[in-house]
Design a protein around this motif. Structure first.
Motif, short mmCIF file in Angstrom:
data_model
loop_
_atom_site.label_atom_id
_atom_site.label_comp_id
_atom_site.label_asym_id
_atom_site.label_seq_id
_atom_site.Cartn_x
_atom_site.Cartn_y
_atom_site.Cartn_z
N GLU A 22 24.86 87.70 68.31
CA GLU A 22 23.41 87.56 68.55
C GLU A 22 22.69 87.44 67.20
O GLU A 22 22.94 88.22 66.29
N GLY A 23 21.84 86.43 67.05
CA GLY A 23 21.04 86.25 65.85
C GLY A 23 21.75 85.60 64.68
O GLY A 23 21.14 85.41 63.63
N GLU A 24 23.01 85.27 64.83
CA GLU A 24 23.76 84.64 63.73
C GLU A 24 23.52 83.14 63.68
O GLU A 24 23.27 82.50 64.70
N ILE A 25 23.64 82.61 62.48
CA ILE A 25 23.66 81.17 62.27
C ILE A 25 25.05 80.82 61.79
O ILE A 25 25.52 81.36 60.78
N VAL A 26 25.74 79.99 62.54
CA VAL A 26 27.12 79.61 62.23
C VAL A 26 27.17 78.10 62.11
O VAL A 26 26.57 77.38 62.90
N ALA A 27 27.89 77.61 61.11
CA ALA A 27 28.03 76.16 60.90
C ALA A 27 29.49 75.76 61.06
O ALA A 27 30.39 76.46 60.59
N LEU A 28 29.71 74.64 61.72
CA LEU A 28 31.02 74.02 61.77
C LEU A 28 31.03 72.92 60.73
O LEU A 28 30.21 72.01 60.80
N LEU A 29 31.93 73.02 59.79
CA LEU A 29 32.01 72.03 58.71
C LEU A 29 33.34 71.30 58.80
O LEU A 29 34.37 71.90 59.12
N GLY A 30 33.30 70.01 58.50
CA GLY A 30 34.53 69.24 58.49
C GLY A 30 34.22 67.78 58.34
O GLY A 30 33.08 67.33 58.49
N ALA A 31 35.25 67.02 58.05
CA ALA A 31 35.10 65.57 57.88
C ALA A 31 34.78 64.90 59.21
O ALA A 31 34.95 65.51 60.28
N ASN A 32 34.32 63.66 59.14
CA ASN A 32 34.13 62.88 60.36
C ASN A 32 35.45 62.83 61.11
O ASN A 32 36.51 62.65 60.51
N GLY A 33 35.39 63.02 62.41
CA GLY A 33 36.59 63.00 63.23
C GLY A 33 37.33 64.32 63.31
O GLY A 33 38.39 64.40 63.91
N ALA A 34 36.76 65.36 62.71
CA ALA A 34 37.43 66.67 62.70
C ALA A 34 37.26 67.44 64.01
O ALA A 34 37.90 68.47 64.20
N GLY A 35 36.37 66.99 64.90
CA GLY A 35 36.19 67.64 66.19
C GLY A 35 34.94 68.48 66.34
O GLY A 35 34.81 69.22 67.32
N LYS A 36 34.01 68.36 65.41
CA LYS A 36 32.78 69.17 65.49
C LYS A 36 31.96 68.83 66.74
O LYS A 36 31.59 69.72 67.50
N THR A 37 31.69 67.55 66.93
CA THR A 37 30.91 67.12 68.09
C THR A 37 31.65 67.43 69.38
O THR A 37 31.06 67.91 70.35
N THR A 38 32.94 67.19 69.41
CA THR A 38 33.75 67.49 70.60
C THR A 38 33.67 68.98 70.93
O THR A 38 33.54 69.36 72.10
N THR A 39 33.72 69.81 69.92
CA THR A 39 33.62 71.26 70.14
C THR A 39 32.29 71.61 70.79
O THR A 39 32.24 72.33 71.80
N LEU A 40 31.19 71.09 70.26
CA LEU A 40 29.86 71.39 70.83
C LEU A 40 29.73 70.84 72.24
O LEU A 40 29.18 71.51 73.13
N ARG A 41 30.24 69.64 72.47
CA ARG A 41 30.18 69.05 73.81
C ARG A 41 31.01 69.86 74.81
O ARG A 41 30.66 69.96 75.98
N THR A 42 32.11 70.43 74.33
CA THR A 42 32.94 71.25 75.21
C THR A 42 32.25 72.58 75.53
O THR A 42 32.22 73.00 76.69
N ILE A 43 31.68 73.21 74.52
CA ILE A 43 30.96 74.47 74.75
C ILE A 43 29.83 74.26 75.75
O ILE A 43 29.59 75.09 76.63
N SER A 44 29.14 73.13 75.63
CA SER A 44 27.98 72.88 76.50
C SER A 44 28.34 72.30 77.87
O SER A 44 27.45 72.01 78.67
N GLY A 45 29.63 72.15 78.16
CA GLY A 45 30.06 71.74 79.49
C GLY A 45 30.12 70.25 79.73
O GLY A 45 30.32 69.81 80.86
N LEU A 46 29.96 69.45 78.69
CA LEU A 46 30.01 68.01 78.85
C LEU A 46 31.45 67.48 78.83
O LEU A 46 31.71 66.38 79.34
N ILE A 47 32.35 68.25 78.26
CA ILE A 47 33.78 67.92 78.21
C ILE A 47 34.53 69.17 78.67
O ILE A 47 34.15 70.29 78.32
N ARG A 48 35.58 69.00 79.41
CA ARG A 48 36.40 70.13 79.85
C ARG A 48 37.54 70.34 78.85
O ARG A 48 38.20 69.38 78.45
N PRO A 49 37.79 71.59 78.47
CA PRO A 49 38.91 71.86 77.57
C PRO A 49 40.24 71.70 78.28
O PRO A 49 40.34 71.90 79.50
#
Length: 179
Positions: free
Chosen positions: A27-54
Motif C-alpha cells: 500500500e502506498g508504494e511506487i514500483v517500476a518495472l524496468l527492462g528493454a523493449n520486448g522484456a514483457g513489461k506491457t504483457t505483465t501489466l496487461r496480465t495483472i489487469s485481466g486483459l491477458i490470461r497467465p
C-alpha cells in the motif's frame, strides 16, 4: 501486501513473454518495472489487469486471487491500468472521456465530485473539458488517460510508459501528480 505476483508465466503461443515473475507491491508504494523493449513489461501489466490470461502463476490483489477475473471486475475492485499510447477516445470530449472512467459510479453527484478532483490535479483538462480528446497535445492526452483512471479512485494504478514521447517539463508534472 496489496499486490503479490508469484511465478507468473505468460506466453503468446510458443513465445514466452514473461517467465517466472514474482513481485510484491505494498500500500502506498511506487514500483517500476524496468527492462528493454520486448522484456514483457506491457504483457505483465496487461496480465495483472485481466486483459491477458497467465499460463501459470498467481496474481493476488487485496488478498484475492484475480487470475481469472474479467477486466471490468478488476477495475471495480480498485486496480486500474493506464495503457501505453494514451488510448483516449479521440471523437469524444475531455469531459466525456472522464465520465467513461466513472462508469462504475452510479451517483451523478459523486461523478461530479471525482471530476472536480481530476480537474484540481490537471487544471489544463478543466480548461479543455469541451474539446475533443483527439485534438489535445500528447501531454494533455496522457493527463486525460491518467485522469480517466483516477475517476475510479483506484487503490492501485498501473501506468504503462507514462512519459513516452512527452517533453521533460510535462514528465515532471505528470510524475508529481502520480506521486
Amino acid at each position: 501486501m496489496l499486490l503479490t505476483i508469484e511465478g507468473l508465466n505468460v506466453a503468446y503461443g510458443a513465445i514466452k513473454a514473461v517467465q517466472d515473475l514474482s513481485l510484491q507491491v505494498g500500500e502506498g508504494e511506487i514500483v517500476a518495472l524496468l527492462g528493454a523493449n520486448g522484456a514483457g513489461k506491457t504483457t505483465t501489466l496487461r496480465t495483472i489487469s485481466g486483459l491477458i490470461r497467465p499460463r501459470s502463476g498467481r496474481i493476488v490483489y487485496d488478498g484475492q486471487v484475480i487470475n481469472q477475473w474479467p477486466a471490468h471486475r478488476i477495475v471495480a475492485a480498485g486496480l486500474v491500468h493506464v495503457p501505453e499510447g494514451r488510448r483516449v477516445f479521440a471523437p469524444l470530449t475531455v469531459r466525456e472521456n472522464l465520465e467513461l472512467g466513472a462508469y462504475t459510479v452510479r451517483d451523478p453527484a459523486d461523478v461530479e465530485a471525482r471530476m472536480r478532483e481530476v480537474f484540481a490535479k490537471f487544471p489544463r483538462l478543466e480548461e479543455r473539458q469541451h474539446q475533443l480528446a483527439g485534438t489535445l497535445s500528447g501531454g494533455e492526452q496522457q493527463m486525460l488517460a491518467i485522469g480517466r483512471a483516477l475517476m475510479t479512485r483506484p487503490r492501485l494504478l498501473l501506468l504503462d510508459e507514462p512519459s513516452l514521447g512527452l517533453a521533460p517539463l510535462l514528465v515532471r508534472e505528470i510524475f508529481a501528480t502520480i506521486k
